[in-house]
Design a protein around this motif. Structure first.
Motif, PDB file in Angstrom:
ATOM      1  N   CYS A 148       0.852  -1.192   0.000  1.00 53.62           N
ATOM      2  CA  CYS A 148       0.000   0.000   0.000  1.00 53.62           C
ATOM      3  C   CYS A 148       0.884   1.237   0.000  1.00 53.62           C
ATOM      4  CB  CYS A 148      -0.904  -0.003   1.238  1.00 53.62           C
ATOM      5  SG  CYS A 148      -1.984   1.430   1.314  1.00 53.62           S
ATOM      6  N   TRP A 149       0.821   2.001  -1.099  1.00 52.81           N
ATOM      7  CA  TRP A 149       1.617   3.214  -1.210  1.00 52.81           C
ATOM      8  C   TRP A 149       0.796   4.416  -0.734  1.00 52.81           C
ATOM      9  CZ3 TRP A 149       6.664   2.901  -2.427  1.00 52.81           C
ATOM     10  CH2 TRP A 149       7.108   1.717  -3.034  1.00 52.81           C
ATOM     11  N   LEU A 150       1.496   5.416  -0.222  1.00 57.04           N
ATOM     12  CA  LEU A 150       0.856   6.642   0.242  1.00 57.04           C
ATOM     13  C   LEU A 150       1.340   7.768  -0.640  1.00 57.04           C
ATOM     14  CD1 LEU A 150      -1.041   7.360   2.602  1.00 57.04           C
ATOM     15  CD2 LEU A 150       0.958   8.104   3.873  1.00 57.04           C
ATOM     16  N   TRP A 151       0.387   8.446  -1.275  1.00 60.66           N
ATOM     17  CA  TRP A 151       0.735   9.537  -2.183  1.00 60.66           C
ATOM     18  C   TRP A 151       0.516  10.865  -1.498  1.00 60.66           C
ATOM     19  CZ3 TRP A 151      -2.096  13.324  -5.045  1.00 60.66           C
ATOM     20  CH2 TRP A 151      -1.381  13.894  -6.104  1.00 60.66           C
ATOM     21  N   SER A 152       1.492  11.770  -1.627  1.00 57.53           N
ATOM     22  CA  SER A 152       1.424  13.063  -0.959  1.00 57.53           C
ATOM     23  C   SER A 152       1.350  14.169  -1.994  1.00 57.53           C
ATOM     24  CB  SER A 152       2.669  13.264  -0.085  1.00 57.53           C
ATOM     25  OG  SER A 152       2.703  14.562   0.445  1.00 57.53           O
ATOM     26  N   LEU A 153       0.366  15.039  -1.850  1.00 57.85           N
ATOM     27  CA  LEU A 153       0.214  16.190  -2.723  1.00 57.85           C
ATOM     28  C   LEU A 153       0.489  17.451  -1.915  1.00 57.85           C
ATOM     29  CD1 LEU A 153      -0.785  17.395  -5.473  1.00 57.85           C
ATOM     30  CD2 LEU A 153      -3.017  17.575  -4.394  1.00 57.85           C
ATOM     31  N   LEU A 154       1.362  18.309  -2.440  1.00 57.06           N
ATOM     32  CA  LEU A 154       1.640  19.573  -1.775  1.00 57.06           C
ATOM     33  C   LEU A 154       0.685  20.636  -2.308  1.00 57.06           C
ATOM     34  CD1 LEU A 154       5.548  19.747  -1.685  1.00 57.06           C
ATOM     35  CD2 LEU A 154       3.993  19.318   0.215  1.00 57.06           C
ATOM     36  N   SER A 180       7.834  37.854  -5.777  1.00 61.46           N
ATOM     37  CA  SER A 180       9.259  37.883  -5.502  1.00 61.46           C
ATOM     38  C   SER A 180       9.554  37.908  -4.011  1.00 61.46           C
ATOM     39  CB  SER A 180       9.904  39.101  -6.180  1.00 61.46           C
ATOM     40  OG  SER A 180       9.288  40.291  -5.704  1.00 61.46           O
ATOM     41  N   GLY A 181       8.641  38.480  -3.220  1.00 63.01           N
ATOM     42  CA  GLY A 181       8.916  38.581  -1.793  1.00 63.01           C
ATOM     43  C   GLY A 181       7.950  37.817  -0.922  1.00 63.01           C
ATOM     44  N   GLY A 182       6.965  37.142  -1.536  1.00 62.05           N
ATOM     45  CA  GLY A 182       5.963  36.442  -0.752  1.00 62.05           C
ATOM     46  C   GLY A 182       6.444  35.102  -0.235  1.00 62.05           C
ATOM     47  N   ARG A 183       5.658  34.510   0.645  1.00 57.37           N
ATOM     48  CA  ARG A 183       5.969  33.206   1.205  1.00 57.37           C
ATOM     49  C   ARG A 183       4.948  32.186   0.720  1.00 57.37           C
ATOM     50  NH1 ARG A 183       6.111  33.279   7.433  1.00 57.37           N
ATOM     51  NH2 ARG A 183       6.581  31.095   6.971  1.00 57.37           N
ATOM     52  N   TRP A 184       5.435  30.982   0.456  1.00 61.72           N
ATOM     53  CA  TRP A 184       4.548  29.891   0.060  1.00 61.72           C
ATOM     54  C   TRP A 184       4.194  29.057   1.269  1.00 61.72           C
ATOM     55  CZ3 TRP A 184       2.355  29.407  -4.632  1.00 61.72           C
ATOM     56  CH2 TRP A 184       2.919  30.119  -5.700  1.00 61.72           C
ATOM     57  N   ASN A 185       2.904  28.860   1.503  1.00 59.74           N
ATOM     58  CA  ASN A 185       2.442  27.964   2.557  1.00 59.74           C
ATOM     59  C   ASN A 185       1.960  26.668   1.910  1.00 59.74           C
ATOM     60  OD1 ASN A 185       2.932  29.756   4.631  1.00 59.74           O
ATOM     61  ND2 ASN A 185       0.913  30.713   4.462  1.00 59.74           N
ATOM     62  N   CYS A 186       2.534  25.545   2.321  1.00 62.40           N
ATOM     63  CA  CYS A 186       2.215  24.260   1.713  1.00 62.40           C
ATOM     64  C   CYS A 186       1.728  23.274   2.770  1.00 62.40           C
ATOM     65  CB  CYS A 186       3.443  23.668   1.014  1.00 62.40           C
ATOM     66  SG  CYS A 186       4.092  24.697  -0.327  1.00 62.40           S
ATOM     67  N   THR A 187       0.705  22.506   2.407  1.00 65.89           N
ATOM     68  CA  THR A 187       0.208  21.444   3.276  1.00 65.89           C
ATOM     69  C   THR A 187       0.141  20.153   2.477  1.00 65.89           C
ATOM     70  OG1 THR A 187      -2.087  21.966   2.711  1.00 65.89           O
ATOM     71  CG2 THR A 187      -1.169  23.027   4.671  1.00 65.89           C
ATOM     72  N   GLU A 188       0.222  19.019   3.165  1.00 69.58           N
ATOM     73  CA  GLU A 188       0.169  17.731   2.509  1.00 69.58           C
ATOM     74  C   GLU A 188      -1.264  17.192   2.486  1.00 69.58           C
ATOM     75  OE1 GLU A 188       4.227  15.229   2.916  1.00 69.58           O
ATOM     76  OE2 GLU A 188       3.022  15.393   4.742  1.00 69.58           O
ATOM     77  N   SER A 189      -1.611  16.552   1.387  1.00 71.75           N
ATOM     78  CA  SER A 189      -2.879  15.850   1.298  1.00 71.75           C
ATOM     79  C   SER A 189      -2.580  14.404   0.929  1.00 71.75           C
ATOM     80  CB  SER A 189      -3.779  16.484   0.236  1.00 71.75           C
ATOM     81  OG  SER A 189      -5.009  15.826   0.162  1.00 71.75           O
ATOM     82  N   LEU A 190      -3.021  13.454   1.769  1.00 71.82           N
ATOM     83  CA  LEU A 190      -2.611  12.062   1.624  1.00 71.82           C
ATOM     84  C   LEU A 190      -3.753  11.190   1.111  1.00 71.82           C
ATOM     85  CD1 LEU A 190      -0.619  11.680   4.961  1.00 71.82           C
ATOM     86  CD2 LEU A 190       0.242  12.347   2.722  1.00 71.82           C
ATOM     87  N   ALA A 212      -7.968  11.210  -8.801  1.00 71.64           N
ATOM     88  CA  ALA A 212      -7.005  10.122  -8.639  1.00 71.64           C
ATOM     89  C   ALA A 212      -7.729   8.791  -8.542  1.00 71.64           C
ATOM     90  CB  ALA A 212      -6.158  10.341  -7.387  1.00 71.64           C
ATOM     91  N   ILE A 213      -7.009   7.715  -8.828  1.00 72.01           N
ATOM     92  CA  ILE A 213      -7.469   6.361  -8.579  1.00 72.01           C
ATOM     93  C   ILE A 213      -6.728   5.846  -7.355  1.00 72.01           C
ATOM     94  CG2 ILE A 213      -7.653   4.000  -9.449  1.00 72.01           C
ATOM     95  CD1 ILE A 213      -9.420   5.924 -10.934  1.00 72.01           C
ATOM     96  N   GLY A 214      -7.463   5.485  -6.310  1.00 72.04           N
ATOM     97  CA  GLY A 214      -6.866   5.020  -5.067  1.00 72.04           C
ATOM     98  C   GLY A 214      -7.061   3.533  -4.858  1.00 72.04           C
ATOM     99  N   SER A 221      -8.290  20.225   1.304  1.00 75.97           N
ATOM    100  CA  SER A 221      -7.061  19.497   1.602  1.00 75.97           C
ATOM    101  C   SER A 221      -7.318  18.000   1.777  1.00 75.97           C
ATOM    102  CB  SER A 221      -6.410  20.059   2.873  1.00 75.97           C
ATOM    103  OG  SER A 221      -7.298  19.940   3.974  1.00 75.97           O
ATOM    104  N   GLY A 222      -8.541  17.541   1.449  1.00 75.41           N
ATOM    105  CA  GLY A 222      -8.883  16.133   1.598  1.00 75.41           C
ATOM    106  C   GLY A 222      -9.430  15.553   0.304  1.00 75.41           C
ATOM    107  N   TRP A 223      -9.708  14.260   0.332  1.00 73.99           N
ATOM    108  CA  TRP A 223     -10.184  13.546  -0.849  1.00 73.99           C
ATOM    109  C   TRP A 223     -11.610  13.062  -0.640  1.00 73.99           C
ATOM    110  CZ3 TRP A 223      -7.196  13.358  -5.184  1.00 73.99           C
ATOM    111  CH2 TRP A 223      -5.845  13.680  -5.032  1.00 73.99           C
ATOM    112  N   SER A 224     -12.448  13.238  -1.652  1.00 75.11           N
ATOM    113  CA  SER A 224     -13.822  12.746  -1.594  1.00 75.11           C
ATOM    114  C   SER A 224     -14.019  11.694  -2.675  1.00 75.11           C
ATOM    115  CB  SER A 224     -14.822  13.884  -1.788  1.00 75.11           C
ATOM    116  OG  SER A 224     -14.611  14.550  -3.022  1.00 75.11           O
ATOM    117  N   ASN A 225     -14.778  10.657  -2.361  1.00 71.54           N
ATOM    118  CA  ASN A 225     -15.006   9.548  -3.270  1.00 71.54           C
ATOM    119  C   ASN A 225     -15.925   9.954  -4.422  1.00 71.54           C
ATOM    120  OD1 ASN A 225     -16.698   6.893  -3.998  1.00 71.54           O
ATOM    121  ND2 ASN A 225     -14.648   6.335  -3.336  1.00 71.54           N
TER     122      ASN A 225
END
Length: 220
Positions: free
Chosen positions: A5-11, A21-31, A47-49, A60-64
Motif C-alpha cells: 500500500c503506497w501513500l501519495w502526498s500532494l503539496l 518575488s517577496g511572498g511566502r509559500w504555505n504548503c500542506t500535505e494531502s494524503l 485520482a485512482i486510489g 485538503s482532503g479527498w472525496s469519493n
C-alpha cells in the motif's frame, strides 16, 4: 502475493503575498492511500486510489467519486471521465460514473477545449486516436450511441491542453499537433518532437509538458 500500500502526498501551496518575488509559500500535505493514477485539469485534481476507486481533491482532503472501479481517470473542460479494466469508457454524471457507449479505449483524456480524446485498442499494438467532439462530450447523459471519430495517427498515449495543442507518444517517440478541433475533432497534423523515449506524456493548461521515461520525469 501480498500487496504493498503506497501513500501519495500532494503539496497544496498558496502565496501569502501579492508580490511573488517577496511572498511566502504555505504548503500542506494531502494524503491518499494506494494511488494508481492522478490527473489535474480545469482547476480540479482526481485520482485512482485503493480498490480502483476514483477520488477528487476537495480542499485538503479527498472525496469519493461514486462506486465504479476504474483503471484510469481524467478531468478537464469536458468533465470527469475514466476507463475500467475492460477498457469501457465512463463519464461522471451526478453521483456516479455512467457508461459511455460507442468505443473501447485504453486511455482517455479530457484536458482539451471540450473534446475528449483517447487511445483506441488495435491489433498487434497499433492503437489509433479516437475523439468525441465537444457537442457530444458535454451533453453525455449515459444513453445512446455517440459518434466517435478516429484519427489515422497511431499512438499509445495522448494528452491535450485547452489552448496549446495535443501531445502523444508512439513507439516511445514524442509527437505534437497544434490543435484538435473541439467542434470537428480534426487535427492540424502531427509532427515528431526530438527528445528522450517516453512512456507517457501530459500537457497542462499553460502549455507546460511533462513526460515519463524509464522512471524519470522530464519537463518542457
Amino acid at each position: 502475493m501480498s500487496s504493498v500500500c503506497w501513500l501519495w502526498s500532494l503539496l497544496l501551496c498558496s502565496l501569502t503575498s501579492a508580490h511573488a518575488s517577496g511572498g511566502r509559500w504555505n504548503c500542506t500535505e494531502s494524503l491518499l492511500s494506494g494511488v494508481q493514477w492522478v490527473d489535474a485539469g480545469d482547476g480540479h485534481v482526481v485520482a485512482i486510489g485503493q480498490n480502483q476507486q476514483a477520488f477528487r481533491l476537495t480542499g485538503s482532503g479527498w472525496s469519493n467519486l461514486g462506486s465504479r472501479r476504474l483503471e484510469h481517470v481524467t478531468v478537464g473542460a469536458a468533465g470527469v471521465w475514466g476507463t475500467d479494466e475492460s477498457k469501457r469508457v465512463y463519464k461522471y454524471i451526478s453521483d456516479d460514473f455512467e457508461h459511455v457507449p460507442g468505443m473501447i479505449l485504453s486511455q482517455v483524456d479530457a484536458g482539451g477545449d471540450g473534446a475528449v480524446v483517447g487511445i483506441r485498442l488495435g491489433f498487434f499494438g497499433f492503437n489509433s486516436i479516437a475523439c468525441l467532439k465537444k457537442s457530444f462530450s458535454t451533453s453525455v447523459v449515459g444513453d445512446g450511441q455517440l459518434q466517435w471519430k478516429t484519427d489515422s495517427m497511431l499512438m499509445k498515449y495522448i494528452s491535450c491542453g485547452p489552448q496549446l495543442g495535443c501531445w502523444g507518444v508512439n513507439m516511445n517517440r514524442i509527437y505534437f499537433t497544434e490543435s484538435f478541433s473541439p467542434t470537428t475533432c480534426e487535427s492540424q497534423g502531427w509532427r515528431h518532437v526530438p527528445g528522450p523515449n517516453m512512456n507517457m506524456i501530459k500537457v497542462g493548461r499553460d502549455g507546460e509538458v511533462f513526460g515519463l521515461s524509464e522512471g524519470s520525469v522530464f519537463r518542457r
